[in-house]
Design a protein around this motif. Sequence first.
Motif, mmCIF file in Angstrom:
data_model
loop_
_atom_site.group_PDB
_atom_site.id
_atom_site.type_symbol
_atom_site.label_atom_id
_atom_site.label_comp_id
_atom_site.label_asym_id
_atom_site.label_seq_id
_atom_site.Cartn_x
_atom_site.Cartn_y
_atom_site.Cartn_z
ATOM 1 N N ALA A 67 -3.029 -9.982 0.353
ATOM 2 C CA ALA A 67 -2.692 -8.933 1.196
ATOM 3 C C ALA A 67 -2.116 -7.504 0.453
ATOM 4 C CB ALA A 67 -1.500 -9.356 2.306
ATOM 5 N N MET A 68 -1.628 -7.763 -0.531
ATOM 6 C CA MET A 68 -1.015 -6.639 -1.394
ATOM 7 C C MET A 68 -2.120 -6.070 -2.257
ATOM 8 S SD MET A 68 1.485 -4.947 -1.804
ATOM 9 C CE MET A 68 0.993 -3.104 -2.008
ATOM 10 N N ILE A 69 -3.449 -6.890 -2.572
ATOM 11 C CA ILE A 69 -4.430 -6.337 -3.201
ATOM 12 C C ILE A 69 -5.312 -5.664 -2.323
ATOM 13 C CG2 ILE A 69 -6.735 -6.998 -4.076
ATOM 14 C CD1 ILE A 69 -5.192 -9.358 -5.688
ATOM 15 N N ALA A 70 -5.204 -6.094 -1.137
ATOM 16 C CA ALA A 70 -6.019 -5.484 0.149
ATOM 17 C C ALA A 70 -5.610 -3.940 0.247
ATOM 18 C CB ALA A 70 -6.200 -6.217 1.195
ATOM 19 N N ALA A 71 -4.255 -3.938 0.205
ATOM 20 C CA ALA A 71 -3.376 -2.776 0.566
ATOM 21 C C ALA A 71 -3.966 -1.540 -0.400
ATOM 22 C CB ALA A 71 -1.983 -3.033 0.598
ATOM 23 N N TYR A 72 -4.093 -2.130 -1.799
ATOM 24 C CA TYR A 72 -4.198 -1.471 -2.766
ATOM 25 C C TYR A 72 -5.707 -0.861 -2.715
ATOM 26 C CZ TYR A 72 0.160 -1.865 -5.466
ATOM 27 O OH TYR A 72 1.509 -2.239 -5.906
ATOM 28 N N VAL A 73 -6.472 -1.716 -2.200
ATOM 29 C CA VAL A 73 -8.023 -1.474 -2.150
ATOM 30 C C VAL A 73 -8.103 -0.476 -1.135
ATOM 31 C CG1 VAL A 73 -10.201 -2.397 -1.471
ATOM 32 C CG2 VAL A 73 -8.921 -3.782 -2.915
ATOM 33 N N GLN A 74 -7.347 -0.817 0.328
ATOM 34 C CA GLN A 74 -7.524 0.182 1.331
ATOM 35 C C GLN A 74 -7.230 1.755 0.899
ATOM 36 O OE1 GLN A 74 -6.063 -1.273 5.199
ATOM 37 N NE2 GLN A 74 -5.307 0.856 5.423
ATOM 38 N N ASP A 75 -6.285 1.854 -0.051
ATOM 39 C CA ASP A 75 -5.611 3.108 -0.306
ATOM 40 C C ASP A 75 -6.608 3.666 -1.657
ATOM 41 O OD1 ASP A 75 -3.726 4.910 0.415
ATOM 42 O OD2 ASP A 75 -2.704 4.541 -1.608
ATOM 43 N N CYS A 76 -7.422 2.903 -1.941
ATOM 44 C CA CYS A 76 -8.513 3.419 -3.119
ATOM 45 C C CYS A 76 -7.752 3.324 -4.451
ATOM 46 C CB CYS A 76 -9.055 4.595 -2.801
ATOM 47 S SG CYS A 76 -10.172 4.775 -1.452
ATOM 48 N N GLN A 77 -6.638 2.671 -4.431
ATOM 49 C CA GLN A 77 -5.975 2.580 -5.625
ATOM 50 C C GLN A 77 -6.287 1.207 -6.592
ATOM 51 O OE1 GLN A 77 -1.751 2.949 -5.856
ATOM 52 N NE2 GLN A 77 -1.552 3.895 -3.751
ATOM 53 N N ILE A 78 -7.734 1.298 -6.987
ATOM 54 C CA ILE A 78 -8.316 0.323 -7.536
ATOM 55 C C ILE A 78 -7.585 -0.245 -8.816
ATOM 56 C CG2 ILE A 78 -10.074 1.696 -8.834
ATOM 57 C CD1 ILE A 78 -10.706 -1.674 -6.468
ATOM 58 N N ASP A 79 -6.983 0.431 -9.668
ATOM 59 C CA ASP A 79 -6.437 0.152 -10.788
ATOM 60 C C ASP A 79 -5.370 -0.881 -10.796
ATOM 61 O OD1 ASP A 79 -8.273 1.601 -12.287
ATOM 62 O OD2 ASP A 79 -7.074 3.427 -12.461
ATOM 63 N N LYS A 80 -4.560 -0.449 -9.548
ATOM 64 C CA LYS A 80 -3.307 -1.182 -9.210
ATOM 65 C C LYS A 80 -3.892 -2.688 -8.577
ATOM 66 C CE LYS A 80 0.047 2.139 -8.573
ATOM 67 N NZ LYS A 80 1.116 2.859 -7.393
ATOM 68 N N ALA A 81 -4.948 -2.601 -7.979
ATOM 69 C CA ALA A 81 -5.459 -3.767 -7.269
ATOM 70 C C ALA A 81 -5.965 -4.701 -8.624
ATOM 71 C CB ALA A 81 -6.520 -3.402 -6.430
ATOM 72 N N VAL A 82 -6.535 -4.047 -9.801
ATOM 73 C CA VAL A 82 -6.940 -4.951 -10.525
ATOM 74 C C VAL A 82 -5.921 -5.426 -11.480
ATOM 75 C CG1 VAL A 82 -8.194 -4.817 -12.859
ATOM 76 C CG2 VAL A 82 -9.257 -3.461 -10.889
ATOM 77 N N ARG A 83 -4.772 -4.816 -11.577
ATOM 78 C CA ARG A 83 -3.663 -5.313 -12.481
ATOM 79 C C ARG A 83 -3.284 -6.484 -11.560
ATOM 80 N NH1 ARG A 83 1.264 -4.512 -11.500
ATOM 81 N NH2 ARG A 83 0.940 -2.686 -10.246
ATOM 82 N N LEU A 84 -3.057 -6.293 -10.344
ATOM 83 C CA LEU A 84 -2.392 -7.433 -9.578
ATOM 84 C C LEU A 84 -3.137 -8.632 -9.503
ATOM 85 C CD1 LEU A 84 0.292 -7.335 -7.885
ATOM 86 C CD2 LEU A 84 -1.028 -7.232 -5.709
ATOM 87 N N PHE A 85 -4.700 -8.439 -9.559
ATOM 88 C CA PHE A 85 -5.761 -9.702 -9.604
ATOM 89 C C PHE A 85 -5.295 -10.219 -10.809
ATOM 90 C CE2 PHE A 85 -9.863 -10.992 -10.405
ATOM 91 C CZ PHE A 85 -10.023 -11.824 -9.186
#
Length: 745
Positions: free
Chosen positions: A267-285
Motif C-alpha cells: 500500500a505504501m509503495i503504491a502511494a509513492y508510485v501514484q505520487d510519481c515518487q519512484i525513488d522512494k518506492a524503490v527504496r521501500l521495495f
Amino acid sequence: MKMRSVGDMGNHVFSQNLKITQLGKSGRIDEAIKVFSQMTQKNTVTFNSMISAYAKNGRIVDARQLFDKMPRRNLVSWNTMISGYLHNDKVEEAYDIFGKMPKRDLFSWTLMITCYTRNGELQKARELFNLLPHKLDVVCWNAMIAGYAKNGMFDEAKRLFDEMPVKDLVSWNSMLAGYTQNGQMHLGLQFFEGMVERNVISWNLMVDGFVHVGDLDSAWKFFKKIPEPNVVSWVTMLSGFARNGRITEAQNLFEQMPNRNVVSWNAMIAAYVQDCQIDKAVRLFSEMPERDSVSWTTMINGYVCVGKLDEARQLLHQMPYKNIAAQTAMISGYVQNKRMDEANQIFNQIGTRDVVCWNTMIAGYAQCGKMAEAQHLFNQMTNKDLVSWNTMVAGYAQAGQMDKALKIFEEMGKRNAVSWNSLIAGFSQNELYLDALRSFMMMGQEGKRPDESTFACGLSACANIAALQMGEQLHHLAVKSGYINDLFVSNALITMYAKCGRVSNAELVFKDLANVDVVSWNSLIAGHALNGNGKEAVELFEEMLTQGVDPDQVTFIGVLSACSHGGLVSRGLELFKSMTERYNVEPLAEHYACMVDLLGRAGRLEEGFKMVSEMRIKATAGIWGALLGAARIHRNFELGKYAAEKLLELEPHKASNYVLLSNIHADAGRWSEAQRVRMVMAERRTEKQPGYSWIEVGDQVHSYLPGDPAQPRIAEICGILKTLSAEMRNTSCVTDVKSSFDICQ
C-alpha cells in the motif's frame, strides 16, 4: 530398491495436491499442469485442485474437460466446478452444473445465490432463495441481504434483514456494507449506531466508506475510535490518504503501524508510485522483508508510469516467477509508447493469458492503426468480453473503416453504452453525421440509456449538419436524463446552437453553467465568429481574460477568425502578436490561415504573402487556400496562380484545387491555360466528391444527393424546383439559377 509405504504415498499425493493448488493461485498454471501430468497416483482431491487451478487462470474449458473425465466426483468437485464458472463470469454454465448435481449442500446454494446477486440478477437469486430446503441457516440469508444492499436496493435488504429468524454479526455487517459501499454514509452511520454488536470489520467498513466518498476527516475520526484496529484498519486509512494525494500523512501512518504485513508495504509503495515518487518506492521495495506478486507488479507499474521501461523490464526479469499482472503491466508500458514489437515479445512469452492481457495488446495495435494485427488477435481470443468488442469498434472507427466497425458492432452478443458511444463517435469523427444520429435513435430503441458522451457526440453531429430541431430534442432529453449540468454536454450544446445560428441560445446555456472552463469560452467565442459577430467575440475574449481564464490555441483560432470575418484588422494583428509575446501560445497553421484571410480580405495581399514566407512552420493547404481566396477576390492573378500551384503540390488528387486554378486562368481570360488544367485534372483521374444536402422535416433529417434515384419523391421535388425557377426568371429575381437545381439533372 526401497519400497514406499502406503503412508508415504499418501503424504506424497497430499504434498503434490498442495503444490498444484499453490501454483494455480500464483498464476503458474503451466507448472501446475506439469506436476499433475507427472503424478502416477491421483485422488479426487488431485482432480479438484487441478480444476480449481485451471479455472483461476481463465482456462475454464480445460477445467470442464477434466471435470467430465473424473473417475469419481464428490460434492467438492461439483462445487469447485461451479466456483470455476462463477470466477470466469459463466453464470448460465454454473447454473447448468448446479441443476445436474446429485445432491447439494449449503455451500452449493450460497454459491449460486451469491453469483446471481453479484451479477445483478436479483430476481433469479430470490427464486433460488425461496427454494431453499432449510430456511434457518443464516449464510444464505446473509448472501441475499448483501446482494440487495450491494445493488442499492436498501428497502428490500432491510425488509429481509428484519425478517431473519436469527441474525449474526455477518448479517449486521452485510447490511452495513450495503450502505457504505454505495456511498450512503448518512444511512450507514445511522445503522452503525443502532448495531447491537460490532467488531473490527464494522469499524473498517465505516472507515472505508468515508474514504470512498472522499471524507477523510470523518474516516480519520472513526479510525482513531477503533477499539482494536487490525492491519486492515491501518491499510484502509493509509490507502485513503494515498489516493487523495496526502502522502506525508500516509507515510506517518505507515511508520506508526505496530505490525506490518506485505499488504501494508504494498500500500505504501503504491502511494509513492501514484505520487510519481519512484525513488522512494524503490527504496521501500528494497527494504521489504518479503515480497509477493503484488509488490513486484506495483513496482513495474511505477517504472512504467514514469516512462522508465528499461528498468521495468529488468525488474520483470528479476521476478522469482512470472506473474500475468506484471507481464501485462510491462505490455501496457510498451503499448503506451507505441513499442508494439517489444509488447508482442512479452505477450508471446505468456503461457496462459487472461482477458486483460489480450485486451491490452488489441488496444495497442488499434491505437497504432494496425487493425489487421488487432483483428488477428481478436479472432484468436476464446473468452472475449465487452471491452474486447468495444476496442475493435473504436479501433476501426479511428482508422476510418466504419463499415468494419459497424460489422463488429452488429456481431456483438451484448452491447453497453460504451459500445454505442464508440459507434456514434466513429460516425461523427468520419463526418457521417446522419448515421451518428440514426445510431443515437437506435440506441434508445434498444433500451440503452445515453450518457454524457452519447449526448456530446449526438449534439456534435447536429451541430455539423445544422440540425436544430434534432439538437433541441437532445437538449430536452439531456435535461430529463440529468446530464444538463455536465460540462462536456453543456459545451457541446453551446457549439450546436452556435453552428445552427442560434447564438442567443448558446449564450443562455453558457450563462446557466455553474462552472465554465476554457472549452466553454472557446465554444461561445467560435460561435460568435462563425455567425459574423466579430466585435462580440473579441469582447467575450476580453471578458474571459478578466475572469482569470488563460486562453489556449483554440481560443486564438476563434478570436482571430472573428477578427477576420468582422474586418477588425488592427485588433487581429495585435492579438496575433500577443499570442506568443504575452500568452506564450505557439501559433499553428490554423492561426496563420486566419491571419492570411484577415489580411487578404482587407486587400493587404503582400503582407499576407510575406507572413506565409517568413513563418517557421510549413504552409498547409488551409494557408494556401486562404491566400488563393484573397487573390481571387482582389484579382491578383500571379499570386493566385502561385497559391493554387502550391495547393496542388499538397493535394494533387483533389479535384476542387484544379477547378480553382482553372477558374483563375479563366478570370484572367487565359482560356487555353484553363482548358489545359482541366485536361490535367482528367488525366490524373481526380474525383470530385459529390456534395449532398440535408433538411429537417418533422422529427427526421433527410439527405439529398444530386441525381440520386433512391429518393422516393425526387420527381415531385424536381417539379417544384423547376416551377420556382420559372417564377424567379419571370419576376427577374435571378439571372441564372440553373446551377442551383443540378439535383434534377
